[in-house]
Design an enzyme around this catalytic site. Structure first.
Site, PDB file in Angstrom:
ATOM      1  N   ASP A 145      80.567   2.919  63.394  1.00  0.00           N
ATOM      2  CA  ASP A 145      79.732   3.140  64.567  1.00  0.00           C
ATOM      3  C   ASP A 145      78.977   1.873  64.998  1.00  0.00           C
ATOM      4  OD1 ASP A 145      78.234   5.221  66.267  1.00  0.00           O
ATOM      5  OD2 ASP A 145      76.580   4.218  65.237  1.00  0.00           O
ATOM      6  N   GLU A 218      84.060   0.659  66.389  1.00  0.00           N
ATOM      7  CA  GLU A 218      83.562   0.886  67.749  1.00  0.00           C
ATOM      8  C   GLU A 218      83.021  -0.437  68.275  1.00  0.00           C
ATOM      9  OE1 GLU A 218      80.490   3.633  70.351  1.00  0.00           O
ATOM     10  OE2 GLU A 218      79.854   2.770  68.456  1.00  0.00           O
TER      11      GLU A 218
HETATM   12  C1  GLC Z   1      77.532   4.963  68.843  1.00  0.00           C
HETATM   13  C2  GLC Z   1      77.830   6.439  68.927  1.00  0.00           C
HETATM   14  C3  GLC Z   1      76.764   7.086  69.767  1.00  0.00           C
HETATM   15  C4  GLC Z   1      75.430   6.891  69.084  1.00  0.00           C
HETATM   16  C5  GLC Z   1      75.162   5.410  68.842  1.00  0.00           C
HETATM   17  C6  GLC Z   1      74.034   5.213  67.880  1.00  0.00           C
HETATM   18  O1  GLC Z   1      77.649   4.325  70.059  1.00  0.00           O
HETATM   19  O2  GLC Z   1      79.115   6.647  69.405  1.00  0.00           O
HETATM   20  O3  GLC Z   1      77.038   8.432  69.983  1.00  0.00           O
HETATM   21  O4  GLC Z   1      74.417   7.408  69.895  1.00  0.00           O
HETATM   22  O5  GLC Z   1      76.268   4.762  68.277  1.00  0.00           O
HETATM   23  O6  GLC Z   1      74.392   5.555  66.576  1.00  0.00           O
END
Ligand code: GLC
Length: 534
Positions: A145, A218
């Site tokens: 993440d 991500e």
């Molecule tokens: C990422 C997740 C999102 C979350 C953020 C903070 O972007 O996909 O849903 O709010 O991280 O953890």
């Protein structure tokens, strides 16, 4: 649940709202028996402020004192100010004053999500152990993440953090877009950190055997940075740094040339020998149908299922679920709740997070509660699994056919790729592999009927092709034979075509050529007769 699971109080437990560790172990067993692999979301950037580590850090417990990013702030004219102008992704200062410790802590997301301090080797070791813990439970890998946020710049020699420069196009100082995040995003150390996590996975595999464990990162970052996450000549990184280009570069009005450019951008930047990937949707982005058109759902599933590499989708996209309008009163997403009633819709991720639509029963079969956590979509009676299972050309069944084809076809799994806009309206993807069928995916992005001569763009295709996947809009059926020189596409139609076995394919000068099998037999027969009579 300050950010719906992204605020973790214990990294090696299951939150009671989701069950127990025994439930998780049972899930792993059942998944294994069904040959389903489980990948966990790994949230390294921050914990919850309710995490034991944070409590102990706030109390200056020597073991945890530097687990988070703390700073006493800037003193100006006797007044205390936050250490820098940094803004949180979810609005407002990224620094929060902590009464107990009498210091500010950094939170790049909500204030209940304090940022861990990755400059502390103990934090890095602890998080590697978190990975080892879940690998030990049998997971097949992790989606990491918020990767670009993990490291911030180190404080300077005077222990100060520098301010980030402004973006002229944003006049709202509370908004994340107000600043250029040169000190809080995409720091070079983050790439090495991801490599070190891959090393943890690979070491685990060496010790315990089994298939490769996977990292998906991500990575909302500039493409040159994203590509570094794959690894380099000597070190492996994430097998799949997420490709968000289909989300960030395409809109409802994009034409076939824009689609071509977006697909080629990834393929051309990708280092040799790596696996491409195509993210169509996720829980942070508007639904595909709402973003790119309700009537383009099938064609986008067709595109990502037939492009090379991995396709990443989000629950409900296979049904054609679309965004649900949610009032300010019902909004729960912190990203929206931190704004105000006039702008919240731009920020809210609730519209794509509504309950999954199983049936046309109460609460779409998702729950039997009198009220669900977010409202059910109004279209759930038409868009649900139960109904779509019965309709041969529902989004769900088209999706299933695509994945069946994908599982059966070596060409789709390993073949080479050509992507071409045949006009503003039509995108073509050709997949080919020696001694295997060639496939052609055609998308008519607009509302006109299109006539195409495929041989103009792909001269080595045979004159006839077999239809293998269609949508509800198509006039042809699966199994039909179509002419490569005059093919009709209905408005927003899309098809997958395959070369038929009545053509023999061979490769000459690196290009695939086709010879009608009947013609080849006649030619061989003539050679035979000639040799016989000589
Ligand atoms: C990422 C997740 C999102 C979350 C953020 C903070 O972007 O996909 O849903 O709010 O991280 O953890």
């Amino acid at each position: 649940m300050a950010d719906f699971g992204y605020d973790i109080a214990n990294f090696t437990e299951i939150a009671p709202i989701f069950g127990t560790m025994a439930d998780f172990e049972h899930l792993m067993e059942v998944a294994k028996s069904l040959d389903i692999k489980i990948i966990l979301d790994f949230v390294p950037n921050h914990s919850s402020d309710e995490c034991e580590w944070f409590r102990r850090s706030a109390a200056r417990d020597p073991e945890f004192k530097d687990f988070y990013v703390w700073h006493p702030g800037r003193m100006e004219n006797g007044n205390r100010h936050p250490p820098s102008n940094w803004v949180s992704v979810f609005r407002g200062s990224a620094w929060q004053w902590h009464e107990g410790r009498q210091e500010f802590y950094l939170h790049q997301f909500v204030k209940k999500q304090p940022d861990l301090n990755y400059r502390n080797p103990k934090v890095r070791e602890t998080m590697s152990n978190v990975l080892r813990f879940w690998l030990g439970k049998g997971v097949s890998g992790f989606r990491i993440d918020a990767v670009p946020h993990v490291f911030e710049i180190a404080p300077d020699a005077q222990n100060q953090y520098r301010d980030e420069p402004r973006n002229d196009w944003d006049n709202d100082p509370e908004d994340y877009g107000y600043l250029q995040h040169i000190y809080t995003k995409d720091q070079p150390e983050t790439i090495d950190l991801v490599y070190s996590w891959r090393a943890v996975l690979d070491a685990f595999q060496r010790e315990h055997g089994g298939e490769d464990r996977i990292l998906m990162a991500e990575t909302y970052s500039p493409i040159d940075i994203v590509m570094q996450y794959y690894g380099n000549a000597t070190t492996e990184g994430a097998q799949l740094p997420f490709n968000f280009l289909l989300i960030s570069e395409l809109s409802n009005s994009s034409n076939a040339h824009a689609y071509e450019g977006t697909v080629l951008k990834w393929l051309q930047h990708m280092p040799n020998g790596r696996t491409a990937n195509w993210v169509l949707g996720n829980h942070d982005q508007a639904r595909v149908g709402s973003r790119l058109g309700r009537d383009r759902v099938d064609m986008l599933n067709m595109l990502t299922a037939t492009l090379p590499g991995a396709s990443v989708t989000y629950q409900g996209e296979e049904l054609g679920m679309t965004n649900v309008w949610i009032s300010w009163k019902d909004t729960v997403d912190p990203s929206a709740c931190n704004t105000n009633p006039s702008i919240y819709e731009q920020y809210s991720r609730d519209p794509e997070r509504t309950p999954f639509q199983w049936t046309d029963a109460q609460d779409a079969g998702f729950s039997n509660a009198s009220r669900t956590w977010l409202p059910i979509a109004v279209d759930y009676k038409q868009v649900n699994v139960e109904l779509e299972r019965q309709k041969p050309l529902s989004h769900l069944n088209v999706f299933k056919q695509l994945w069946l084809l994908r599982k059966q076809s070596q060409t789709l799994q390993r073949g080479k790729t050509e992507v071409k806009a045949l006009s503003d309206a039509v995108l073509a993807v050709k997949r080919y592999l020696e001694r295997e069928s060639t496939y052609l995916t055609l998308l008519n992005i607009y509302d006109g009927v299109e006539t195409i001569n495929l041989l103009q763009s792909f001269p080595d295709l045979p004159p006839q092709l077999k239809v293998v996947v269609v949508t509800e809009r198509s006039q042809v059926k699966v199994g039909d034979i179509v002419n490569s020189t005059s093919l009709y596409l209905q408005p927003k139609d899309s098809l997958v075509l395959e070369t038929t076995s009545s053509y023999y394919s061979y490769v000459t000068n690196g290009e695939t050529r086709f010879l009608p099998v009947l013609g080849a037999y006649l030619w061989l027969a003539q050679v035979g007769i000639y040799l016989n009579n000589r």
